[in-house]
Structure formats: C-alpha cells, structure tokens
Motif scaffolding. Structure first.
Motif, PDB file in Angstrom:
ATOM      1  N   VAL A 149       0.837  -1.203   0.000  1.00 25.28           N
ATOM      2  CA  VAL A 149       0.000   0.000   0.000  1.00 25.28           C
ATOM      3  C   VAL A 149       0.868   1.247   0.000  1.00 25.28           C
ATOM      4  O   VAL A 149       0.616   2.206  -0.744  1.00 25.28           O
ATOM      5  N   ARG A 150       1.915   1.229   0.798  1.00 27.85           N
ATOM      6  CA  ARG A 150       2.766   2.426   0.928  1.00 27.85           C
ATOM      7  C   ARG A 150       3.441   2.808  -0.393  1.00 27.85           C
ATOM      8  O   ARG A 150       3.733   3.977  -0.621  1.00 27.85           O
ATOM      9  N   LYS A 151       3.640   1.815  -1.237  1.00 26.31           N
ATOM     10  CA  LYS A 151       4.274   2.096  -2.533  1.00 26.31           C
ATOM     11  C   LYS A 151       3.406   3.000  -3.414  1.00 26.31           C
ATOM     12  O   LYS A 151       3.895   3.621  -4.346  1.00 26.31           O
TER      13      LYS A 151
ATOM     14  N   ALA B  12      -2.289  12.516  17.931  1.00 27.61           N
ATOM     15  CA  ALA B  12      -1.644  11.698  16.899  1.00 27.61           C
ATOM     16  C   ALA B  12      -2.771  10.935  16.222  1.00 27.61           C
ATOM     17  O   ALA B  12      -3.609  10.339  16.905  1.00 27.61           O
ATOM     18  N   SER B  13      -2.838  10.970  14.901  1.00 26.80           N
ATOM     19  CA  SER B  13      -3.946  10.288  14.216  1.00 26.80           C
ATOM     20  C   SER B  13      -3.408   9.457  13.054  1.00 26.80           C
ATOM     21  O   SER B  13      -2.634   9.920  12.234  1.00 26.80           O
ATOM     22  N   PHE B  14      -3.839   8.192  13.040  1.00 26.66           N
ATOM     23  CA  PHE B  14      -3.326   7.221  12.063  1.00 26.66           C
ATOM     24  C   PHE B  14      -4.208   7.139  10.826  1.00 26.66           C
ATOM     25  O   PHE B  14      -5.389   7.477  10.857  1.00 26.66           O
ATOM     26  N   TYR B  15      -3.591   6.587   9.757  1.00 26.07           N
ATOM     27  CA  TYR B  15      -4.390   6.142   8.623  1.00 26.07           C
ATOM     28  C   TYR B  15      -3.868   4.768   8.238  1.00 26.07           C
ATOM     29  O   TYR B  15      -2.876   4.288   8.802  1.00 26.07           O
ATOM     30  N   PHE B  16      -4.502   4.166   7.247  1.00 27.45           N
ATOM     31  CA  PHE B  16      -4.194   2.760   6.958  1.00 27.45           C
ATOM     32  C   PHE B  16      -2.773   2.542   6.454  1.00 27.45           C
ATOM     33  O   PHE B  16      -2.294   1.425   6.398  1.00 27.45           O
ATOM     34  N   TYR B  17      -2.081   3.634   6.054  1.00 27.55           N
ATOM     35  CA  TYR B  17      -0.709   3.455   5.559  1.00 27.55           C
ATOM     36  C   TYR B  17       0.331   3.607   6.664  1.00 27.55           C
ATOM     37  O   TYR B  17       1.520   3.478   6.420  1.00 27.55           O
TER      38      TYR B  17
END
Lengths: 149, 410
Positions: B7-9, B379-384
C-alpha cells in the motif's frame, strides 16, 4: 558578557527558569493599567498582557494566560526588562529583539537575558511564540502614545 | 487484509520523505491525508488531457468531462450507499455544514425550537448553528457526555424532547476518536421527528458508511481526509430534504431560468447547490480516492487502524509521564499530554524527531472545557501507518521533557 551568554546550557536555563517561575505573572487590573489580549490565530498561545504607562514611563508590567515555554519565558523576560524604562527605551529594546528573532542585524548589548532566543528561528514555526507577548507590549505602548498626543 | 508495505508504494509522500533530517512519520491524518498516485494522476490528467468546463459545452471534450464529473458523483453515491442525486459536491465538509445550517436550518427553525448537539463538536459543525440561533431565536442544547467524553445513547435519550428539531453531531469526534452510535441516535431523533445532521469528516475516511442503514438525514465529509484532493467535499442529504433546502450560493448552473424581474427558477438538487464552475479536477480525484479505498475495503481499513491503535496504546501506557485521554476509543486517534510539558512544546519536540502530530484544541473548544485541559496533542493514524511508525513515535515520546523541548533551540 558574551562568553556567558554563548553557553547553550546557560541560555537553556534562562528559558526554563522563566517558564517555571515567570516574573510579573499577574494582572493588577487597577486604575492606570491597560490590558491587551493576544490570542494566536495559528497556535494555542493565549496571553493577556498588561502595563501601567504614565508620562511616557512604563511603571509596571504583567501577564497571564496559557502559553508554551517560548511564549511564556520571552514575555516574562521582556516584562522585567522594560519595567521602569521610558516607552522610547522599551521600544528600542523590543525592536532589537524582534530584529534578532527575524535574523536581522541587532545590538546584542541591549538584550540581556533575551539573548536566549537568538536561535529560536531554527524552529520556524516558533517565531510567533517568541514574539506574541512582546507584540502585546508594543500595542500597549503605541496605545499610550496615541492617548498622550 | 491488505499488505501495508505494498500500500505504501502507492503514495509518493511515503517514499523517502525527510523532516528535520529524519524519515517522516506522518501522524496528522485527522488534519489531512496523503494521496495515492491514482488520485494525483486523476487530478493532473484533467489538466493535461481535458481542461474544459462541464455543462452545456456543445463540443465533445465538454460533453466527455461532464459525463466524467457525473460519474464521480455516482462513485461517491455508491461508496456511501446513496443515490447519485443525493450527492452534492461542495468545497469541503465545512461548506457542507454551512449549507445545511443556512439552507435548511434558517428556513425551517423558529423561535423556541431546539438544536441538540454535544460539547465535542468541531467549530465547522457548530458555529453555523450559532448564527442560525441568532437569526431564528432557536436555542442550542447540549447532550451530556459521559465521564470519558463519549456520546451515549442513554444521554441522547435523556436530552431529546419534542422541541428538538435538529440533532447535530460528529459520527467520530475529531478530538477523542470515539465511534458514536449513529444509527441508534438517529432512530431516537426520528421518533420525535427531528432531522439528523451527521458530521462524517472523521468517520467516512475510516469506517464503512451506509447512509441508508444509518438512516441519517444529512452526512458530510471532506475528500482530502480520505486520500482525495483538497477543495472538494460532499453533502449527502435525503432527496426530499435537499429539495426542501435553499441554496446558500446562487449563480450560473444552479438556475434553470431567470428574468430581469428577479424571478428565479432553480434546478433540482443537486445542481441547484452547485452554482459556478466546480473543482472539476477534484471531483475526478475524489472518484479515484473512493475507488482506492473500496479496493482496500473499508472494513479492512477500520480493523487495521483499530489494531494499530491498540498496539500504540499498549506501548504508550508504559510511559508514566504520558496522560492518554482516549485509550478506549477504537479509531486511530490518540489524544494525550506529557506531564508538565505544554502541548505545543511536546509537538515541536516530536517535529524535531521527524514526527508530525498536532497540538491544540483541535477546534473543539467546548470539549476542552469538559476535559479540564486547555490543550492536547493529537496523533492520528491512517491505513498506511505502520507498527514501525508507532515504535518511532513511542521512542520519541520517551524523551519528551521540558529540558529537551527547550533544548531544540540550541
């Protein structure tokens, strides 16, 4: 004086000291005192700045509010430094300070403990913290001069 | 479940980006999110291959882009399980919320009517209603939050009464990240005939949204918080309510006919709310974004973020100098403070370690009064985001002291 004020440990201590034990940290709200509210639009610094200015002399200063290390300590030091000065002397100190923070030319000898903020621009987003309280004093001085005219 | 390293790519911003000489760890996804290449291509593709205006152009390129713009509406509708005609494109969630307050609230509320909301609302959600109150004489009442700052069905039930005409609340609070019981609250509100306005800004990007199942009357979100472009957002409304709402902005494209006497015949929704040339490239980008999210699957995204949050809380709890305000909230938002350190100082320290977080009261100023703290770090995350991101964040948090915060300047 320069060697003492070149030591980062000393400068750090100055900021810590004024953050933990801020000077003039109260509002008198008495006759002769003027007050200005400095609320940052871009961060959470929220300060009330007060001064008693009579016949062009800053007789007393004070501040209160919620603010970070840099905003609190810079306001505290400035509140001490301009107390008892004429508005003209105070503005000269303040203008030198603002020049230093902006990385322009300034006269180091005027600034005493304010030298602690000479590298504040390393964190660009904190310049406003280092100036918010000081700009409150400028507003109060300008107001007093307007009233005097 | 998706493979996060794959996904990060897809995200240029996640390739070797540095901040303060450290690889960037981006934990400010509640503010905005990074864009996958497909979204960027959709936006730039518009300018390189089409670049024409929509509606009424009597040539092929305009006809083609008009269809693509409407296809974006269909994609968003499908993403929310709505009808295409129920999807209004706006400039963002803030514009959507203002449109509802001014277009629906001003038209329908009267003196003594009650707008029910919570103390955890974002400024964009509540300030327009403050103005509606000034102009109509309606009043705002607040649903009491639980001690943890959650919105409970029980408290909603207590706060509802027959004068309540509108219920406004965030599906997920932007400060504390609790997933609110939207469906149950909506059912209770509907029993009394109140209209439900749901701020989905922090929900739609992270949780599967089915507006038919939730049964909310209005739901809004911003594209940029879910991998889409800035400058576009969505106002979903049940069609009869959209038809019963006045536009806030008038102009070309929204009216079918008008004459010099001032008679205006408006088009039907959604066109009547979209006067002027819209952000066409952003609509195409939003389409690419929702398609990207659907490919990953929203249920996977929610599960992944919940897992990451649990992992982070477990590690952060070991740090005695941290105060965490929302350990139980399941979405990827962590609200915390470091003892004796001003939030902005702590956030600046994290910046110096290459970690992007946000200090502040996050616009939810009323909630801050409830939490008894004037500021927090979010601090807030996302799926990546990855467990490695969390590890870097936790390591940096260990070193947050007043000394180290002041030390940044030397």
């Amino acid at each position: 004086m320069s060697s003492y004020f070149d030591d980062p440990m000393v400068l750090r201590q100055i900021i810590m000291d004024h953050y933990e034990y801020p000077r003039n940290h109260e509002l008198k709200k008495q006759e002769g005192y003027a007050e200005v509210h400095m609320a940052s639009e871009s961060c959470i610094d929220d300060l009330f700045i007060e001064a008693k200015i009579k016949d062009g002399i800053i007789e007393d200063t004070g501040f209160e509010g919620t603010a970070c290390t840099i905003a609190t300590s810079s306001t505290s030091i400035m509140s001490e430094l301009i107390k008892g000065k004429t508005t003209k002397e105070a503005l000269e100190i303040i203008n030198n300070y603002l020049a230093m923070v902006d990385e322009r030319e300034y006269d180091e000898d005027m600034l005493e403990e304010l030298i602690a903020f000479k590298t504040v621009s390393k964190q660009a987003n904190r310049i406003k913290c280092a100036t918010i309280g000081i700009k409150g004093f400028v507003q109060l001085i300008e107001e007093s001069e307007k009233n005097h005219e | 479940m998706f493979d996060v390293s794959e996904v990060r790519k897809d995200f240029p911003m996640l390739q070797n980006k540095m901040m303060q000489n450290h690889p960037l760890v981006y934990l400010d996804n509640g503010a905005t999110t990074f864009k996958p290449q497909s979204v960027i291509d959709a936006v730039t593709g518009y300018y390189t291959t089409t670049s024409c205006n929509i509606h009424r152009g009597d040539y092929d390129l305009s006809f083609q882009i008009s269809s693509e713009y409407e296809n974006a509406r269909k994609s968003v509708a499908q993403f929310l399980n709505a009808e295409a005609k129920e999807i209004v494109f706006t400039s963002g969630a803030t514009a959507s919320l203002n449109q509802i307050a001014y277009g629906y609230g001003l038209k329908h509320l009267q003196k003594g009517d009650v707008i029910l909301t919570t103390e955890a609302e974002h400024a964009s959600s509540i300030l327009p209603w403050f103005k509606v109150v000034e102009q109509t004489g309606a009043v705002i009442e607040y649903i009491e939050l639980t001690e943890k700052g959650e919105l409970s069905v029980e408290n909603v039930r207590k706060a509802l009464h027959e004068k309540v005409k509108v219920v406004v609340f965030a599906a997920v609070s932007n400060v504390l990240g609790f997933k609110n019981p939207v469906k149950e609250i909506t059912r209770l509100a509907h029993e009394l005939g109140a209209v439900v306005v749901c701020d989905g800004a922090q929900w739609v990007p992270h949780v599967k949204t089915d507006v038919k199942d939730l049964d909310v009357d209005f739901m809004v979100f911003s594209a940029h918080k879910c991998c889409g472009p800035t400058g576009i957002g969505v106002l979903y409304g049940k069609y009869d309510l959209l038809e019963d709402m006045e536009p806030v902005v008038y102009g070309g494209g929204a009216n079918a006919r008008f004459d010099a006497c001032g008679n205006i015949l408006l088009k039907h929704a959604p066109a009547k709310f979209e006067a002027g040339t819209p952000a066409i490239e952003a609509a195409l980008g939003l389409k690419a974004a929702v398609e990207y999210l659907q490919k990953l699957d929203m249920d996977n995204i929610e599960a992944y973020e919940a897992d990451l949050k649990r992992y982070a809380i477990e590690k952060l709890k070991e740090l005695d100098h941290l105060m965490i305000y929302n350990a139980e909230a399941s979405t990827g938002i962590i609200a915390f403070n470091v003892k004796d350190v001003f939030a902005q100082d702590a956030a600046s320290y994290l910046n110096s370690q290459g970690i992007a977080v946000r200090a502040g009261n996050h616009c939810a100023k009323i909630l801050v009064q409830h939490l008894k703290t004037s500021e927090t770090i979010r601090a807030s995350f996302y799926f990546y985001n990855t467990k490695e991101d969390v590890d870097r964040f936790v390591e940096a948090c260990k070193n947050i002291t007043v000394e180290n915060c002041v030390g940044l300047f030397f």
